[in-house]
Design a protein around this motif. Sequence first.
Motif, PDB file in Angstrom:
ATOM      1  N   ARG A  37      31.051  22.695   9.334  1.00  0.00           N
ATOM      2  CA  ARG A  37      29.778  22.328   9.949  1.00  0.00           C
ATOM      3  C   ARG A  37      29.748  20.863  10.377  1.00  0.00           C
ATOM      4  O   ARG A  37      28.891  20.472  11.183  1.00  0.00           O
ATOM      5  N   TRP A  38      30.665  20.060   9.848  1.00  0.00           N
ATOM      6  CA  TRP A  38      30.757  18.673  10.299  1.00  0.00           C
ATOM      7  C   TRP A  38      31.082  18.600  11.795  1.00  0.00           C
ATOM      8  O   TRP A  38      30.880  17.567  12.433  1.00  0.00           O
ATOM      9  N   ALA A  39      31.598  19.691  12.363  1.00  0.00           N
ATOM     10  CA  ALA A  39      31.945  19.691  13.787  1.00  0.00           C
ATOM     11  C   ALA A  39      30.736  19.420  14.669  1.00  0.00           C
ATOM     12  O   ALA A  39      30.888  18.981  15.823  1.00  0.00           O
ATOM     13  N   TRP A  40      29.525  19.693  14.152  1.00  0.00           N
ATOM     14  CA  TRP A  40      28.325  19.424  14.950  1.00  0.00           C
ATOM     15  C   TRP A  40      28.187  17.947  15.289  1.00  0.00           C
ATOM     16  O   TRP A  40      27.459  17.580  16.216  1.00  0.00           O
ATOM     17  N   LEU A  41      28.897  17.074  14.567  1.00  0.00           N
ATOM     18  CA  LEU A  41      28.871  15.643  14.900  1.00  0.00           C
ATOM     19  C   LEU A  41      29.450  15.379  16.289  1.00  0.00           C
ATOM     20  O   LEU A  41      29.160  14.347  16.900  1.00  0.00           O
ATOM     21  N   LEU A  42      30.287  16.301  16.765  1.00  0.00           N
ATOM     22  CA  LEU A  42      30.918  16.090  18.065  1.00  0.00           C
ATOM     23  C   LEU A  42      29.889  16.085  19.201  1.00  0.00           C
ATOM     24  O   LEU A  42      30.143  15.502  20.260  1.00  0.00           O
ATOM     25  N   ALA A  43      28.746  16.739  18.994  1.00  0.00           N
ATOM     26  CA  ALA A  43      27.715  16.760  20.036  1.00  0.00           C
ATOM     27  C   ALA A  43      27.130  15.371  20.289  1.00  0.00           C
ATOM     28  O   ALA A  43      27.161  14.877  21.433  1.00  0.00           O
ATOM     29  N   PRO A  44      26.605  14.679  19.250  1.00  0.00           N
ATOM     30  CA  PRO A  44      26.108  13.321  19.518  1.00  0.00           C
ATOM     31  C   PRO A  44      27.221  12.350  19.895  1.00  0.00           C
ATOM     32  O   PRO A  44      26.991  11.407  20.662  1.00  0.00           O
ATOM     33  N   ILE A  45      28.436  12.589  19.387  1.00  0.00           N
ATOM     34  CA  ILE A  45      29.550  11.718  19.765  1.00  0.00           C
ATOM     35  C   ILE A  45      29.814  11.827  21.264  1.00  0.00           C
ATOM     36  O   ILE A  45      30.096  10.822  21.930  1.00  0.00           O
ATOM     37  N   ALA A  46      29.712  13.034  21.812  1.00  0.00           N
ATOM     38  CA  ALA A  46      29.922  13.212  23.255  1.00  0.00           C
ATOM     39  C   ALA A  46      28.923  12.388  24.058  1.00  0.00           C
ATOM     40  O   ALA A  46      29.262  11.814  25.099  1.00  0.00           O
ATOM     41  N   VAL A  47      27.695  12.296  23.575  1.00  0.00           N
ATOM     42  CA  VAL A  47      26.659  11.535  24.279  1.00  0.00           C
ATOM     43  C   VAL A  47      26.995  10.047  24.309  1.00  0.00           C
ATOM     44  O   VAL A  47      26.604   9.332  25.249  1.00  0.00           O
ATOM     45  N   THR A  48      27.730   9.558  23.303  1.00  0.00           N
ATOM     46  CA  THR A  48      28.094   8.135  23.281  1.00  0.00           C
ATOM     47  C   THR A  48      29.118   7.788  24.357  1.00  0.00           C
ATOM     48  O   THR A  48      29.506   6.625  24.491  1.00  0.00           O
ATOM     49  N   THR A  49      29.542   8.787  25.137  1.00  0.00           N
ATOM     50  CA  THR A  49      30.409   8.508  26.283  1.00  0.00           C
ATOM     51  C   THR A  49      29.770   7.486  27.212  1.00  0.00           C
ATOM     52  O   THR A  49      30.467   6.647  27.798  1.00  0.00           O
ATOM     53  N   VAL A  50      28.443   7.549  27.364  1.00  0.00           N
ATOM     54  CA  VAL A  50      27.768   6.667  28.324  1.00  0.00           C
ATOM     55  C   VAL A  50      27.882   5.193  27.919  1.00  0.00           C
ATOM     56  O   VAL A  50      28.348   4.363  28.711  1.00  0.00           O
ATOM     57  N   PRO A  51      27.491   4.810  26.697  1.00  0.00           N
ATOM     58  CA  PRO A  51      27.692   3.401  26.332  1.00  0.00           C
ATOM     59  C   PRO A  51      29.168   3.021  26.214  1.00  0.00           C
ATOM     60  O   PRO A  51      29.528   1.861  26.460  1.00  0.00           O
ATOM     61  N   LEU A  52      30.033   3.988  25.856  1.00  0.00           N
ATOM     62  CA  LEU A  52      31.471   3.694  25.817  1.00  0.00           C
ATOM     63  C   LEU A  52      31.952   3.283  27.203  1.00  0.00           C
ATOM     64  O   LEU A  52      32.641   2.264  27.362  1.00  0.00           O
ATOM     65  N   TRP A  53      31.570   4.058  28.230  1.00  0.00           N
ATOM     66  CA  TRP A  53      31.969   3.690  29.586  1.00  0.00           C
ATOM     67  C   TRP A  53      31.348   2.357  29.988  1.00  0.00           C
ATOM     68  O   TRP A  53      31.994   1.543  30.659  1.00  0.00           O
ATOM     69  N   SER A  54      30.120   2.096  29.567  1.00  0.00           N
ATOM     70  CA  SER A  54      29.478   0.832  29.912  1.00  0.00           C
ATOM     71  C   SER A  54      30.253  -0.355  29.359  1.00  0.00           C
ATOM     72  O   SER A  54      30.385  -1.396  30.025  1.00  0.00           O
ATOM     73  N   LEU A  55      30.790  -0.219  28.142  1.00  0.00           N
ATOM     74  CA  LEU A  55      31.602  -1.295  27.559  1.00  0.00           C
ATOM     75  C   LEU A  55      32.914  -1.466  28.319  1.00  0.00           C
ATOM     76  O   LEU A  55      33.355  -2.595  28.584  1.00  0.00           O
ATOM     77  N   ILE A  56      33.558  -0.346  28.671  1.00  0.00           N
ATOM     78  CA  ILE A  56      34.785  -0.424  29.467  1.00  0.00           C
ATOM     79  C   ILE A  56      34.477  -1.089  30.807  1.00  0.00           C
ATOM     80  O   ILE A  56      35.258  -1.914  31.307  1.00  0.00           O
ATOM     81  N   HIS A  57      33.338  -0.748  31.373  1.00  0.00           N
ATOM     82  CA  HIS A  57      32.889  -1.318  32.640  1.00  0.00           C
ATOM     83  C   HIS A  57      32.728  -2.832  32.534  1.00  0.00           C
ATOM     84  O   HIS A  57      33.099  -3.576  33.451  1.00  0.00           O
ATOM     85  N   GLU A  58      32.192  -3.303  31.411  1.00  0.00           N
ATOM     86  CA  GLU A  58      32.103  -4.755  31.192  1.00  0.00           C
ATOM     87  C   GLU A  58      33.499  -5.369  31.172  1.00  0.00           C
ATOM     88  O   GLU A  58      33.723  -6.448  31.734  1.00  0.00           O
ATOM     89  N   GLY A  59      34.437  -4.686  30.523  1.00  0.00           N
ATOM     90  CA  GLY A  59      35.811  -5.169  30.489  1.00  0.00           C
ATOM     91  C   GLY A  59      36.440  -5.198  31.867  1.00  0.00           C
ATOM     92  O   GLY A  59      37.195  -6.123  32.215  1.00  0.00           O
ATOM     93  N   ILE A  60      36.171  -4.189  32.681  1.00  0.00           N
ATOM     94  CA  ILE A  60      36.703  -4.129  34.046  1.00  0.00           C
ATOM     95  C   ILE A  60      36.269  -5.346  34.848  1.00  0.00           C
ATOM     96  O   ILE A  60      37.060  -5.929  35.600  1.00  0.00           O
ATOM     97  N   HIS A  61      35.015  -5.762  34.674  1.00  0.00           N
ATOM     98  CA  HIS A  61      34.501  -6.920  35.411  1.00  0.00           C
ATOM     99  C   HIS A  61      34.820  -8.250  34.721  1.00  0.00           C
ATOM    100  O   HIS A  61      34.419  -9.313  35.217  1.00  0.00           O
ATOM    101  N   GLY A  62      35.528  -8.191  33.599  1.00  0.00           N
ATOM    102  CA  GLY A  62      35.916  -9.418  32.913  1.00  0.00           C
ATOM    103  C   GLY A  62      34.780 -10.121  32.225  1.00  0.00           C
ATOM    104  O   GLY A  62      34.847 -11.343  31.990  1.00  0.00           O
ATOM    105  N   ILE A  63      33.724  -9.391  31.856  1.00  0.00           N
ATOM    106  CA  ILE A  63      32.551 -10.023  31.250  1.00  0.00           C
ATOM    107  C   ILE A  63      32.249  -9.466  29.856  1.00  0.00           C
ATOM    108  O   ILE A  63      31.196  -9.771  29.292  1.00  0.00           O
ATOM    109  N   LEU A  64      33.163  -8.661  29.325  1.00  0.00           N
ATOM    110  CA  LEU A  64      32.981  -8.182  27.957  1.00  0.00           C
ATOM    111  C   LEU A  64      33.109  -9.353  26.987  1.00  0.00           C
ATOM    112  O   LEU A  64      32.279  -9.549  26.106  1.00  0.00           O
ATOM    113  N   LEU A  65      34.148 -10.152  27.179  1.00  0.00           N
ATOM    114  CA  LEU A  65      34.350 -11.397  26.433  1.00  0.00           C
ATOM    115  C   LEU A  65      34.777 -12.487  27.411  1.00  0.00           C
ATOM    116  O   LEU A  65      35.443 -12.200  28.420  1.00  0.00           O
TER     117      LEU A  65
END
Length: 322
Positions: A37-65
Amino acid sequence: MVRRQSTLAIALVVVALTTLLLQLVVLPLVLLPRDTRWAWLLAPIAVTTVPLWSLIHEGIHGILLRDRAWNDRLGRVLAVGYGGPFTLLKAGHLLHHRYSRTRRERTEVYDPARSTWLAAARGYYPRLLGGLYFLELLSVLLALLPRRGWAALVRRTDSLDSVTGLLFERVARRDNLRRFRVEAIAIVVTYTGSSIAYGGHAWMLWSAVGARALIVSLADNAYHYGTRLERPLDAMNLALPRALELFVLAFNLHNVHHRHPGLRWHELRAAYVADRDRTHLGWFTAVARQLRGPVPLSAEAIRADTVPGWTAQTSGAPSTSP
Protein backbone atom coordinates in the motif's frame (compact mmCIF):
# COMPACT_ATOMS: atom_id res chain seq x y z
CA MET A 1 20.25 38.45 0.53
CA VAL A 2 22.45 36.42 -1.85
CA ARG A 3 23.19 33.90 0.89
CA ARG A 4 19.48 33.64 1.72
CA GLN A 5 18.63 32.98 -1.95
CA SER A 6 21.30 30.27 -2.15
CA THR A 7 20.04 28.68 1.06
CA LEU A 8 16.50 28.59 -0.31
CA ALA A 9 17.65 27.07 -3.61
CA ILE A 10 19.71 24.40 -1.85
CA ALA A 11 16.82 23.58 0.48
CA LEU A 12 14.49 23.10 -2.49
CA VAL A 13 17.05 20.92 -4.26
CA VAL A 14 17.42 18.78 -1.13
CA VAL A 15 13.63 18.33 -0.96
CA ALA A 16 13.52 17.40 -4.66
CA LEU A 17 16.37 14.91 -4.33
CA THR A 18 14.80 13.41 -1.20
CA THR A 19 11.55 12.90 -3.12
CA LEU A 20 13.43 11.24 -5.99
CA LEU A 21 15.34 9.03 -3.55
CA LEU A 22 12.04 7.98 -1.98
CA GLN A 23 10.64 7.04 -5.38
CA LEU A 24 13.69 5.32 -6.82
CA VAL A 25 15.28 3.66 -3.78
CA VAL A 26 13.39 3.81 -0.48
CA LEU A 27 10.01 2.67 -1.80
CA PRO A 28 11.24 -0.48 -3.58
CA LEU A 29 13.87 -1.53 -1.04
CA VAL A 30 12.31 -0.52 2.28
CA LEU A 31 8.61 0.31 2.13
CA LEU A 32 7.06 -1.98 -0.50
CA PRO A 33 8.50 -5.18 1.04
CA ARG A 34 6.63 -4.26 4.25
CA ASP A 35 3.32 -3.27 2.66
CA THR A 36 2.43 -2.74 -1.00
CA ARG A 37 0.00 0.00 0.00
CA TRP A 38 3.02 2.29 0.27
CA ALA A 39 2.84 2.38 -3.55
CA TRP A 40 0.11 5.01 -3.22
CA LEU A 41 2.93 7.46 -2.41
CA LEU A 42 3.81 7.37 -6.10
CA ALA A 43 0.69 9.44 -6.89
CA PRO A 44 1.71 12.59 -4.97
CA ILE A 45 5.32 12.02 -6.02
CA ALA A 46 4.22 12.20 -9.67
CA VAL A 47 2.67 15.61 -8.99
CA THR A 48 6.04 16.90 -7.74
CA THR A 49 7.20 16.65 -11.36
CA VAL A 50 6.09 20.28 -11.77
CA PRO A 51 8.36 21.86 -9.13
CA LEU A 52 11.12 19.40 -10.10
CA TRP A 53 11.03 20.73 -13.66
CA SER A 54 10.90 24.29 -12.33
CA LEU A 55 14.17 23.71 -10.44
CA ILE A 56 15.80 22.17 -13.52
CA HIS A 57 14.52 25.18 -15.45
CA GLU A 58 16.29 27.50 -13.00
CA GLY A 59 19.46 25.51 -13.59
CA ILE A 60 19.04 25.78 -17.37
CA HIS A 61 18.96 29.57 -17.09
CA GLY A 62 21.94 29.58 -14.72
CA ILE A 63 19.96 31.12 -11.87
CA LEU A 64 19.54 28.16 -9.53
CA LEU A 65 22.81 29.12 -7.84
CA ARG A 66 25.12 32.04 -8.55
CA ASP A 67 28.11 29.67 -8.69
CA ARG A 68 27.79 28.47 -12.29
CA ALA A 69 29.69 25.23 -11.76
CA TRP A 70 27.45 24.17 -8.86
CA ASN A 71 24.38 25.47 -10.67
CA ASP A 72 25.12 23.08 -13.55
CA ARG A 73 26.06 20.17 -11.27
CA LEU A 74 22.81 20.37 -9.35
CA GLY A 75 20.86 20.86 -12.58
CA ARG A 76 22.41 17.67 -13.99
CA VAL A 77 21.67 15.64 -10.87
CA LEU A 78 18.04 16.80 -10.84
CA ALA A 79 17.73 16.06 -14.57
CA VAL A 80 19.01 12.52 -14.08
CA GLY A 81 16.26 11.93 -11.52
CA TYR A 82 13.76 13.55 -13.88
CA GLY A 83 14.85 11.25 -16.70
CA GLY A 84 16.16 13.67 -19.32
CA PRO A 85 19.79 14.64 -20.12
CA PHE A 86 20.43 18.15 -18.81
CA THR A 87 22.49 19.05 -21.88
CA LEU A 88 19.58 18.24 -24.20
CA LEU A 89 16.98 19.89 -21.96
CA LYS A 90 19.06 23.06 -21.74
CA ALA A 91 19.71 23.30 -25.48
CA GLY A 92 16.05 22.65 -26.25
CA HIS A 93 14.72 25.18 -23.78
CA LEU A 94 17.06 27.97 -24.85
CA LEU A 95 16.05 27.35 -28.46
CA HIS A 96 12.44 27.62 -27.30
CA HIS A 97 13.13 31.12 -25.97
CA ARG A 98 14.67 32.12 -29.28
CA TYR A 99 12.18 30.58 -31.69
CA SER A 100 8.88 30.32 -29.80
CA ARG A 101 5.87 31.03 -32.08
CA THR A 102 8.10 31.31 -35.15
CA ARG A 103 8.02 28.90 -38.08
CA ARG A 104 10.55 26.69 -36.30
CA GLU A 105 8.51 26.22 -33.12
CA ARG A 106 4.74 26.49 -33.22
CA THR A 107 3.74 23.10 -31.89
CA GLU A 108 0.02 23.07 -32.58
CA VAL A 109 0.01 25.04 -35.85
CA TYR A 110 -0.28 23.38 -39.27
CA ASP A 111 -0.47 24.81 -42.79
CA PRO A 112 -3.70 23.71 -44.55
CA ALA A 113 -1.94 24.23 -47.89
CA ARG A 114 0.57 21.50 -47.00
CA SER A 115 -1.29 19.22 -44.62
CA THR A 116 -4.69 18.32 -43.18
CA TRP A 117 -6.03 18.53 -39.63
CA LEU A 118 -6.04 14.73 -39.41
CA ALA A 119 -2.44 14.42 -40.57
CA ALA A 120 -1.34 17.09 -38.06
CA ALA A 121 -3.34 15.41 -35.30
CA ARG A 122 -1.48 12.11 -35.77
CA GLY A 123 1.67 13.77 -34.50
CA TYR A 124 0.08 16.35 -32.21
CA TYR A 125 -1.91 14.15 -29.83
CA PRO A 126 0.81 11.56 -29.07
CA ARG A 127 3.18 14.42 -28.27
CA LEU A 128 0.60 16.14 -26.07
CA LEU A 129 -0.36 12.99 -24.15
CA GLY A 130 3.09 11.95 -22.98
CA GLY A 131 5.17 11.77 -26.11
CA LEU A 132 7.23 14.89 -25.45
CA TYR A 133 8.63 13.50 -22.20
CA PHE A 134 9.23 10.03 -23.62
CA LEU A 135 11.22 11.56 -26.47
CA GLU A 136 13.40 13.26 -23.86
CA LEU A 137 13.79 9.97 -22.00
CA LEU A 138 14.52 7.92 -25.13
CA SER A 139 17.11 10.48 -26.26
CA VAL A 140 19.56 8.58 -24.03
CA LEU A 141 19.82 6.04 -26.87
CA LEU A 142 21.53 8.72 -28.97
CA ALA A 143 24.54 8.41 -26.65
CA LEU A 144 25.44 5.30 -28.67
CA LEU A 145 25.92 7.31 -31.86
CA PRO A 146 29.51 8.05 -32.94
CA ARG A 147 30.36 11.63 -33.82
CA ARG A 148 29.84 10.99 -37.52
CA GLY A 149 26.40 9.63 -36.70
CA TRP A 150 25.53 12.90 -34.97
CA ALA A 151 26.69 14.86 -38.03
CA ALA A 152 24.39 12.76 -40.21
CA LEU A 153 21.53 13.23 -37.71
CA VAL A 154 21.95 17.01 -37.85
CA ARG A 155 21.88 16.98 -41.66
CA ARG A 156 18.78 14.79 -41.83
CA THR A 157 16.79 16.82 -39.29
CA ASP A 158 17.83 20.31 -40.37
CA SER A 159 14.72 22.20 -41.44
CA LEU A 160 13.33 25.71 -41.32
CA ASP A 161 10.14 24.17 -39.92
CA SER A 162 11.75 22.69 -36.81
CA VAL A 163 14.34 23.32 -34.12
CA THR A 164 15.33 19.63 -34.11
CA GLY A 165 18.37 20.06 -36.34
CA LEU A 166 19.55 23.04 -34.29
CA LEU A 167 19.03 21.05 -31.09
CA PHE A 168 21.10 18.10 -32.29
CA GLU A 169 23.78 20.46 -33.62
CA ARG A 170 24.16 22.05 -30.17
CA VAL A 171 24.26 18.74 -28.34
CA ALA A 172 26.81 17.35 -30.84
CA ARG A 173 29.41 19.99 -29.97
CA ARG A 174 32.44 18.34 -28.43
CA ASP A 175 32.08 19.27 -24.75
CA ASN A 176 28.30 19.05 -24.87
CA LEU A 177 28.35 15.58 -26.43
CA ARG A 178 30.69 14.30 -23.74
CA ARG A 179 28.40 15.66 -21.02
CA PHE A 180 25.32 14.31 -22.80
CA ARG A 181 26.79 10.80 -22.87
CA VAL A 182 27.67 10.88 -19.17
CA GLU A 183 24.16 12.11 -18.31
CA ALA A 184 22.57 9.44 -20.52
CA ILE A 185 24.57 6.68 -18.83
CA ALA A 186 23.59 8.03 -15.41
CA ILE A 187 19.89 7.97 -16.37
CA VAL A 188 20.09 4.42 -17.72
CA VAL A 189 21.91 3.21 -14.60
CA THR A 190 19.48 5.01 -12.28
CA TYR A 191 16.28 3.76 -13.84
CA THR A 192 17.58 0.28 -14.63
CA GLY A 193 18.77 -0.08 -11.04
CA SER A 194 15.47 1.20 -9.68
CA SER A 195 13.50 -1.17 -11.91
CA ILE A 196 15.54 -4.09 -10.61
CA ALA A 197 14.92 -2.90 -7.04
CA TYR A 198 11.16 -2.81 -7.69
CA GLY A 199 11.35 -6.34 -9.10
CA GLY A 200 7.86 -7.64 -9.77
CA HIS A 201 6.50 -4.21 -8.87
CA ALA A 202 8.47 -2.43 -11.61
CA TRP A 203 5.19 -1.61 -13.32
CA MET A 204 4.49 0.74 -10.41
CA LEU A 205 7.65 2.73 -11.13
CA TRP A 206 6.89 2.96 -14.83
CA SER A 207 3.28 3.90 -14.17
CA ALA A 208 4.62 6.84 -12.15
CA VAL A 209 6.98 7.69 -15.01
CA GLY A 210 3.97 7.57 -17.34
CA ALA A 211 2.14 10.03 -15.08
CA ARG A 212 5.19 12.29 -15.19
CA ALA A 213 5.20 12.04 -18.99
CA LEU A 214 1.55 13.09 -19.16
CA ILE A 215 2.04 16.03 -16.78
CA VAL A 216 5.14 17.32 -18.55
CA SER A 217 3.74 16.93 -22.05
CA LEU A 218 0.37 18.51 -21.23
CA ALA A 219 1.95 21.50 -19.49
CA ASP A 220 4.71 22.20 -22.01
CA ASN A 221 2.83 24.18 -24.66
CA ALA A 222 -0.17 25.28 -22.58
CA TYR A 223 1.40 28.73 -22.15
CA HIS A 224 1.57 29.25 -25.93
CA TYR A 225 -1.28 27.27 -27.48
CA GLY A 226 -3.37 29.42 -29.79
CA THR A 227 -1.36 32.59 -29.17
CA ARG A 228 -0.05 34.96 -31.81
CA LEU A 229 2.75 33.90 -34.11
CA GLU A 230 6.10 35.63 -34.59
CA ARG A 231 6.14 36.83 -30.98
CA PRO A 232 8.99 34.97 -29.22
CA LEU A 233 8.66 37.19 -26.15
CA ASP A 234 4.97 36.50 -25.72
CA ALA A 235 3.49 33.81 -23.48
CA MET A 236 0.48 33.56 -21.20
CA ASN A 237 0.38 34.03 -17.46
CA LEU A 238 -1.93 31.33 -16.14
CA ALA A 239 -3.96 31.77 -12.97
CA LEU A 240 -3.36 29.52 -9.99
CA PRO A 241 -4.21 29.95 -6.30
CA ARG A 242 -1.21 31.51 -4.59
CA ALA A 243 -0.37 28.29 -2.70
CA LEU A 244 -0.18 26.37 -6.00
CA GLU A 245 1.83 29.19 -7.55
CA LEU A 246 4.41 28.70 -4.81
CA PHE A 247 4.27 24.92 -5.34
CA VAL A 248 5.11 25.24 -9.05
CA LEU A 249 7.73 27.91 -8.24
CA ALA A 250 5.81 30.59 -10.17
CA PHE A 251 6.18 28.78 -13.48
CA ASN A 252 2.61 29.87 -14.24
CA LEU A 253 3.86 33.47 -14.65
CA HIS A 254 5.23 32.48 -18.02
CA ASN A 255 4.84 35.78 -19.83
CA VAL A 256 6.87 37.42 -17.09
CA HIS A 257 9.54 34.74 -17.47
CA HIS A 258 9.77 35.12 -21.25
CA ARG A 259 10.27 38.85 -20.86
CA HIS A 260 12.65 38.54 -17.91
CA PRO A 261 14.40 35.15 -18.28
CA GLY A 262 17.16 36.15 -15.87
CA LEU A 263 14.79 36.52 -12.90
CA ARG A 264 14.62 33.79 -10.26
CA TRP A 265 11.27 32.15 -9.62
CA HIS A 266 10.64 34.11 -6.41
CA GLU A 267 11.25 37.40 -8.25
CA LEU A 268 8.60 36.85 -10.92
CA ARG A 269 5.57 37.92 -8.87
CA ALA A 270 7.19 41.32 -8.11
CA ALA A 271 8.01 41.77 -11.82
CA TYR A 272 4.42 40.83 -12.69
CA VAL A 273 3.21 43.68 -10.45
CA ALA A 274 5.89 46.14 -11.61
CA ASP A 275 5.10 45.49 -15.30
CA ARG A 276 1.38 45.83 -14.62
CA ASP A 277 1.07 42.44 -16.31
CA ARG A 278 -2.09 40.36 -16.16
CA THR A 279 -3.37 36.80 -16.11
CA HIS A 280 -4.70 35.54 -19.42
CA LEU A 281 -6.36 32.21 -18.62
CA GLY A 282 -6.70 29.76 -15.77
CA TRP A 283 -3.98 27.09 -15.70
CA PHE A 284 -6.40 24.17 -15.92
CA THR A 285 -8.40 25.89 -18.68
CA ALA A 286 -5.25 26.49 -20.71
CA VAL A 287 -4.16 22.87 -20.35
CA ALA A 288 -7.60 21.50 -21.26
CA ARG A 289 -8.13 23.66 -24.34
CA GLN A 290 -5.14 22.04 -26.03
CA LEU A 291 -7.35 18.98 -26.51
CA ARG A 292 -9.06 20.91 -29.30
CA GLY A 293 -6.12 19.83 -31.39
CA PRO A 294 -4.04 21.38 -34.16
CA VAL A 295 -4.73 24.96 -35.21
CA PRO A 296 -4.65 25.98 -38.93
CA LEU A 297 -2.16 28.64 -39.93
CA SER A 298 -5.08 30.68 -41.26
CA ALA A 299 -6.84 30.78 -37.87
CA GLU A 300 -7.71 34.29 -36.70
CA ALA A 301 -6.65 33.62 -33.10
CA ILE A 302 -2.99 33.19 -33.98
CA ARG A 303 -2.93 36.12 -36.39
CA ALA A 304 -5.04 38.72 -34.58
CA ASP A 305 -5.22 39.86 -30.98
CA THR A 306 -8.09 37.60 -29.99
CA VAL A 307 -6.51 35.75 -27.07
CA PRO A 308 -8.27 36.83 -23.84
CA GLY A 309 -6.45 39.72 -22.19
CA TRP A 310 -4.39 40.77 -25.22
CA THR A 311 -4.61 44.03 -27.15
CA ALA A 312 -3.22 45.15 -30.48
CA GLN A 313 -0.02 46.70 -29.21
CA THR A 314 2.85 46.92 -31.64
CA SER A 315 5.26 45.72 -28.98
CA GLY A 316 3.33 42.51 -28.47
CA ALA A 317 3.01 43.21 -24.75
CA PRO A 318 -0.04 42.00 -22.85
CA SER A 319 -2.77 44.39 -21.92
CA THR A 320 -2.18 46.36 -18.76
CA SER A 321 -5.84 47.03 -18.12
CA PRO A 322 -7.12 45.78 -14.76
